[in-house]
Write a protein that holds these residues in place. Structure first.
Motif, PDB file in Angstrom:
ATOM      1  N   TYR A 119      33.426  37.331  51.526  1.00 28.63           N
ATOM      2  CA  TYR A 119      32.906  37.884  50.786  1.00 28.63           C
ATOM      3  C   TYR A 119      34.292  39.432  50.820  1.00 28.63           C
ATOM      4  O   TYR A 119      33.946  39.318  51.742  1.00 28.63           O
ATOM      5  CB  TYR A 119      31.357  38.824  51.712  1.00 28.63           C
ATOM      6  N   TYR A 120      33.535  40.152  50.064  1.00 23.15           N
ATOM      7  CA  TYR A 120      34.357  41.663  50.066  1.00 23.15           C
ATOM      8  C   TYR A 120      33.289  42.948  51.032  1.00 23.15           C
ATOM      9  O   TYR A 120      31.708  42.991  50.302  1.00 23.15           O
ATOM     10  CB  TYR A 120      34.454  42.277  48.758  1.00 23.15           C
ATOM     11  N   GLN A 121      33.640  42.925  51.900  1.00 23.76           N
ATOM     12  CA  GLN A 121      32.219  43.463  53.241  1.00 23.76           C
ATOM     13  C   GLN A 121      32.864  45.147  52.543  1.00 23.76           C
ATOM     14  O   GLN A 121      34.326  45.404  53.988  1.00 23.76           O
ATOM     15  CB  GLN A 121      32.602  43.527  53.921  1.00 23.76           C
ATOM     16  N   SER A 146      35.090  38.158  36.605  1.00 27.08           N
ATOM     17  CA  SER A 146      34.214  38.669  37.333  1.00 27.08           C
ATOM     18  C   SER A 146      33.329  37.086  38.325  1.00 27.08           C
ATOM     19  O   SER A 146      32.664  37.262  39.268  1.00 27.08           O
ATOM     20  CB  SER A 146      33.214  40.397  37.147  1.00 27.08           C
ATOM     21  N   SER A 147      33.322  36.278  37.809  1.00 27.59           N
ATOM     22  CA  SER A 147      32.649  35.197  38.419  1.00 27.59           C
ATOM     23  C   SER A 147      33.396  34.865  39.975  1.00 27.59           C
ATOM     24  O   SER A 147      32.585  34.286  40.991  1.00 27.59           O
ATOM     25  CB  SER A 147      32.639  33.585  37.921  1.00 27.59           C
ATOM     26  N   GLY A 148      34.664  35.208  40.138  1.00 21.85           N
ATOM     27  CA  GLY A 148      35.277  35.344  41.051  1.00 21.85           C
ATOM     28  C   GLY A 148      36.572  33.857  41.099  1.00 21.85           C
ATOM     29  O   GLY A 148      36.701  33.823  42.644  1.00 21.85           O
ATOM     30  N   LYS A 149      37.383  33.762  40.038  1.00 20.73           N
ATOM     31  CA  LYS A 149      38.286  33.480  40.020  1.00 20.73           C
ATOM     32  C   LYS A 149      38.971  33.546  40.569  1.00 20.73           C
ATOM     33  O   LYS A 149      39.519  32.361  41.505  1.00 20.73           O
ATOM     34  CB  LYS A 149      38.648  32.871  38.519  1.00 20.73           C
ATOM     35  N   SER A 150      40.191  34.802  41.024  1.00 21.62           N
ATOM     36  CA  SER A 150      40.608  35.249  41.866  1.00 21.62           C
ATOM     37  C   SER A 150      40.913  35.234  42.945  1.00 21.62           C
ATOM     38  O   SER A 150      41.019  35.086  44.197  1.00 21.62           O
ATOM     39  CB  SER A 150      41.021  35.852  41.319  1.00 21.62           C
ATOM     40  N   SER A 151      39.118  35.260  43.704  1.00 24.38           N
ATOM     41  CA  SER A 151      39.019  35.413  44.619  1.00 24.38           C
ATOM     42  C   SER A 151      39.220  34.344  45.528  1.00 24.38           C
ATOM     43  O   SER A 151      39.399  34.233  46.687  1.00 24.38           O
ATOM     44  CB  SER A 151      37.788  36.580  45.444  1.00 24.38           C
ATOM     45  N   GLY A 167      37.495  42.192  33.554  1.00 27.28           N
ATOM     46  CA  GLY A 167      36.454  42.175  32.026  1.00 27.28           C
ATOM     47  C   GLY A 167      35.668  42.824  32.141  1.00 27.28           C
ATOM     48  O   GLY A 167      34.713  43.340  31.227  1.00 27.28           O
ATOM     49  N   GLN A 168      35.149  43.457  33.553  1.00 28.04           N
ATOM     50  CA  GLN A 168      34.431  44.337  33.733  1.00 28.04           C
ATOM     51  C   GLN A 168      34.792  45.938  32.671  1.00 28.04           C
ATOM     52  O   GLN A 168      34.146  47.251  32.567  1.00 28.04           O
ATOM     53  CB  GLN A 168      33.411  44.363  35.210  1.00 28.04           C
ATOM     54  N   LEU A 169      35.640  45.750  33.805  1.00 27.18           N
ATOM     55  CA  LEU A 169      36.609  47.266  33.137  1.00 27.18           C
ATOM     56  C   LEU A 169      36.407  47.469  31.397  1.00 27.18           C
ATOM     57  O   LEU A 169      36.809  48.947  31.273  1.00 27.18           O
ATOM     58  CB  LEU A 169      38.296  47.033  33.293  1.00 27.18           C
TER      59      LEU A 169
HETATM   60  N1  LIG Z   1      39.202  44.704  46.183  1.00 30.70           N
HETATM   61  C1  LIG Z   1      37.970  44.382  45.793  1.00 30.70           C
HETATM   62  N2  LIG Z   1      36.572  45.401  46.696  1.00 30.70           N
HETATM   63  C2  LIG Z   1      35.056  44.838  46.189  1.00 30.70           C
HETATM   64  N3  LIG Z   1      35.064  43.990  44.972  1.00 30.70           N
HETATM   65  C3  LIG Z   1      35.689  43.348  44.532  1.00 30.70           C
HETATM   66  C4  LIG Z   1      37.631  43.465  45.163  1.00 30.70           C
HETATM   67  N4  LIG Z   1      38.178  42.991  44.210  1.00 30.70           N
HETATM   68  C5  LIG Z   1      36.669  41.622  43.248  1.00 30.70           C
HETATM   69  N5  LIG Z   1      35.501  42.791  43.925  1.00 30.70           N
HETATM   70  C6  LIG Z   1      34.495  42.123  43.263  1.00 30.70           C
HETATM   71  O1  LIG Z   1      34.676  40.384  43.095  1.00 30.70           O
HETATM   72  C7  LIG Z   1      34.230  40.182  42.452  1.00 30.70           C
HETATM   73  C8  LIG Z   1      34.537  38.757  41.930  1.00 30.70           C
HETATM   74  O2  LIG Z   1      36.444  39.013  41.357  1.00 30.70           O
HETATM   75  P1  LIG Z   1      37.537  38.712  41.214  1.00 30.70           P
HETATM   76  O3  LIG Z   1      38.482  39.240  40.968  1.00 30.70           O
HETATM   77  O4  LIG Z   1      37.514  36.993  42.245  1.00 30.70           O
HETATM   78  O5  LIG Z   1      36.896  37.914  39.521  1.00 30.70           O
HETATM   79  P2  LIG Z   1      37.733  37.239  38.370  1.00 30.70           P
HETATM   80  O6  LIG Z   1      36.523  35.830  38.286  1.00 30.70           O
HETATM   81  O7  LIG Z   1      39.325  36.506  39.052  1.00 30.70           O
HETATM   82  O8  LIG Z   1      37.501  37.430  37.671  1.00 30.70           O
HETATM   83  P3  LIG Z   1      38.105  38.128  35.952  1.00 30.70           P
HETATM   84  O9  LIG Z   1      38.574  37.148  35.654  1.00 30.70           O
HETATM   85  O10 LIG Z   1      38.176  39.173  35.557  1.00 30.70           O
HETATM   86  O11 LIG Z   1      39.849  37.997  36.443  1.00 30.70           O
HETATM   87  C9  LIG Z   1      34.015  40.874  41.395  1.00 30.70           C
HETATM   88  O12 LIG Z   1      32.264  41.398  41.299  1.00 30.70           O
HETATM   89  C10 LIG Z   1      34.224  42.848  41.095  1.00 30.70           C
HETATM   90  O13 LIG Z   1      33.968  43.012  41.225  1.00 30.70           O
END
Ligand SMILES: Nc1ncnc2c1ncn2[C@@H]1O[C@H](COP(=O)(O)OP(=O)(O)OP(=O)(O)O)[C@@H](O)[C@H]1O
Ligand code: SF4
Ligand SMILES: [Mg+2]
Lengths: 341, 279
Positions: A26-28, A61-66, B160-162
């Protein structure tokens, strides 16, 4: 016969090289005393086999990168692992990423490489390309300076780059060349495991197929495993052996690529596949109704329920577990009723 | 017909020092086309990086002057837009959307700041409630709301949000023309479709014309009325989308067409295996 040749060798079935169990990250954050928690990775379990290419798909923003950042052990606050584990098996030795931080550091680049989203960034704009190779790889390879240079040059040649690029600055190279270089960097140590975030997203169409073939070729030659993220479903179609579909921080479906495309089991996957544009087809695609979920305040029960055409009452309150079904796994109370549109 | 936008034999040269050579780069060569003010359309410019499409976009936006040729917006030369007032007026009718949403927003500034200042600057709004309302309305168009965006920084949101916020920002002044340079290259299929559907909707309901710059032939086919294909500064093919993309005749357009992987694992993986054998 042909099919047998195309399929992976039996060694794929061997022991998994990566085991992710119940992972929550989680991002806290704390804004002036107000706590905010973004549940970007929420209870993900998966395994990756040796010699396998595993693609992670899902909306922005589904969280793939995270997720893959967490798998790579490359997280920084405010992203924190809250629960669960990430374990690699490198040559029979188990490496628990979040229990053995120092060992993890050493494994970087040697056993494992991670190519970030917007990866051209690993190349420092004011330094020649050769320095990047030196910084990342030299100390892991135990070679003399001369041997190292020779190794890097032959590696570059194998991936279709003129070794002269080592003497240039990143801005002097095209996007395709930079992407090749990044792949070169990620593979020069011949790691067993490669983690890549959107490896082809910024590429020109004309070089995309070459870069994909390059990734696949390098993987086959080294027998390594790859986990990569992209929202581009054609890339998954082209190189992934299996696909995992992420929705709102959760893995909602997983299976062999062909099955996921042809017989999606989760309503979200079915929508995703049906919405893909194809040349020759201008039929209006309906975008999903509703909004992408807010991970700071995700929907109760099945996180897809506010947008799901099949949702029933149970979906609002109970989270469907990810269960084995047909050739894959799916998390949906009505998985059996999903028809590809 | 009255023209919304006219390009007449537009050329742009740059002096460059490349990796292996140093010379004059003809970034854009003899580009001419006209958009009709009465018939809003989605006009797509397809090409790879370095094909001149971004330079063309920058000239349309008045951020770059042509080496020769003229660009006119609603009958007035874009190069003649000089005073602050003229510039503001021009920009409220012609709005850009850029490729990399991560670069479009300063990481140290909250995102609502961009939206609020656009509303103040172009709509002349002063009252806080009116600024909020205009901002929220634009965000609602792209499936977001001010409540979700207020006080947040670019690194807290996904690409995508941006990008949706960038589209919302462009909508605030009520433009006649939107110049979108690779607006969907960073977003997923479903959202990509929702953004291009949004372009359709803007065309049909608000009468906004869109110059859609992309290398993605699949969405180009899906939404475009007309298409031009650029290669090394030249327009190599132009016409209705079905013809140009369905049945390309120029060698380069055909190469582009065949570089598109279909979203079909059987076909796509066979193409890659074929490439691998060739290496
Ligand atoms: N440094 C951060 N601080 C707070 N929230 C974050 C941070 N980075 C990402 N998030 C949030 O975490 C969630 C997942 O983001 P993530 O970057 O993992 O998505 P993604 O699936 O890789 O999206 P994309 O396809 O747009 O790259 C999003 O709601 C994003 O806003
Ligand atoms: S569990 Fe219910 S809401 Fe979730 S995907 Fe299945 S049917 Fe839809
Ligand atoms: Mg990402």
């Amino acid at each position: 016969m042909l099919a047998a040749v195309e399929n992976k060798p039996a060694s794929v079935e061997a022991k998994p090289v990566l085991r992710v169990e119940g992972l929550k990250a989680y991002y806290q954050m704390n804004y002036f005393g107000v706590r905010r928690e973004v549940r970007a990775v929420d209870d993900v379990s998966l395994t990756i086999k040796r010699n396998e290419i595993y693609g992670i798909a899902g909306e922005s923003s589904s969280g793939k990168s995270s997720l893959i950042k967490t798998i790579a052990g490359a997280i920084t606050p405010p992203l924190r692992v809250v629960e669960g584990s990430v374990k690699f098996d490198f040559g029979g030795k188990e490496l628990d990423v979040y229990a053995q931080r120092p060992a993890m550091k050493a494994a970087r680049w040697k056993h494992l490489s991670y190519v970030m989203q917007g990866s051209m960034n690993v190349l420092n704009p004011v330094r020649k390309v050769k320095h990047a190779f030196h910084d990342f790889a030299f100390k892991h390879m135990g070679l003399s300076e001369g041997e190292f240079r020779a190794r890097v040059e032959s590696h570059l040649q194998r991936i279709g780059l003129d070794p002269r690029v080592l003497e240039s600055y990143p801005h002097q190279l095209s996007g395709g060349m930079r992407q090749r270089l990044t792949i070169g960097l990620a593979t020069v140590c011949e790691p067993e495991f490669i983690i890549a975030d959107e490896p082809t997203t910024a590429l020109d169409v004309l070089v995309q197929q070459d870069v994909l073939a390059l990734i696949k070729g390098v993987q086959q030659r080294m027998g390594s495993s790859i986990i990569f993220v992209t929202h581009d479903m054609t890339v998954h179609a082209a190189i992934a052996d299996r696909i995992g579909i992420v929705y709102a921080g959760r893995l909602v479906e997983e299976g062999p690529t062909l099955d996921v495309f042809q017989r999606p089991q989760h309503p979200y996957t079915a929508h995703l596949i049906a919405s893909l544009p194809r040349i020759g087809d201008t039929r209006k695609r309906v975008a999903l109704g509703g909004k992408p979920p807010n991970l700071a305040d995700p929907p109760s029960g099945c996180r897809f329920h506010p947008r799901c055409p099949l949702a029933v009452d149970k979906c609002k309150s109970e989270n469907p577990p990810l269960l084995a079904r047909n050739t894959g796994r799916v998390a949906c109370w009505r998985a059996g009723e999903v028809e590809a549109a | 017909m009255s023209a919304l936008l006219e390009l007449e034999d537009v050329n742009k040269d740059y002096r460059v020092g490349g990796f292996l050579d140093r010379s004059t780069l003809h970034a854009v060569k003899h580009v001419s086309f006209t958009l009709d003010a009465e018939k809003p359309e989605i006009f797509t410019v397809v090409g790879e990086s370095g094909s001149g499409k971004t330079t063309t976009a920058r000239m349309i936006l008045g951020n770059e002057t042509p080496t020769s040729g003229t660009l006119r917006f609603m009958g007035k030369g874009i190069a003649q837009v000089r005073t602050r007032k003229e510039r503001l007026d021009f920009m409220s009718r012609v709005q850009p959307i850029f490729q990399n949403p991560f670069e479009a927003f300063n990481p140290l500034t909250t995102l609502d700041y961009y939206l609020f200042s656009t509303a103040r600057r172009f709509l002349g709004l002063k009252d806080k409630a009116a600024v909020d309302a205009a901002t929220d309305k634009a965000l609602q168009h792209v499936g977001l709301s001010l409540a979700e965006v207020r006080g947040r920084y670019s690194h807290e949101l996904s690409g995508g949000q941006l990008q949706r916020i960038a589209v919302a920002r462009a909508l605030i002044p009520g433009p006649k023309l939107i110049v979108a340079d690779e607006p969907v290259s960073m977003v997923d299929a479903s959202l990509r479709m929702s953004i291009v559907n949004l372009f359709r909707e803007l065309r049909d309901t608000l009468g906004v014309s869109i110059i859609y710059i992309t290398h993605d032939l699949s969405t180009a086919y899906y939404i475009s009325d007309r298409v031009i294909i650029m290669h090394k500064g030249d327009v190599v093919e132009a016409g209705r989308a079905e013809e140009v993309l369905g049945n390309p005749t120029h060698e380069y357009s055909r190469a582009l067409r065949s570089a598109v992987l279909p979203p079909d694992p059987v076909v796509a993986s066979a193409i890659i295996r074929e490439k691998l054998r060739a290496i």
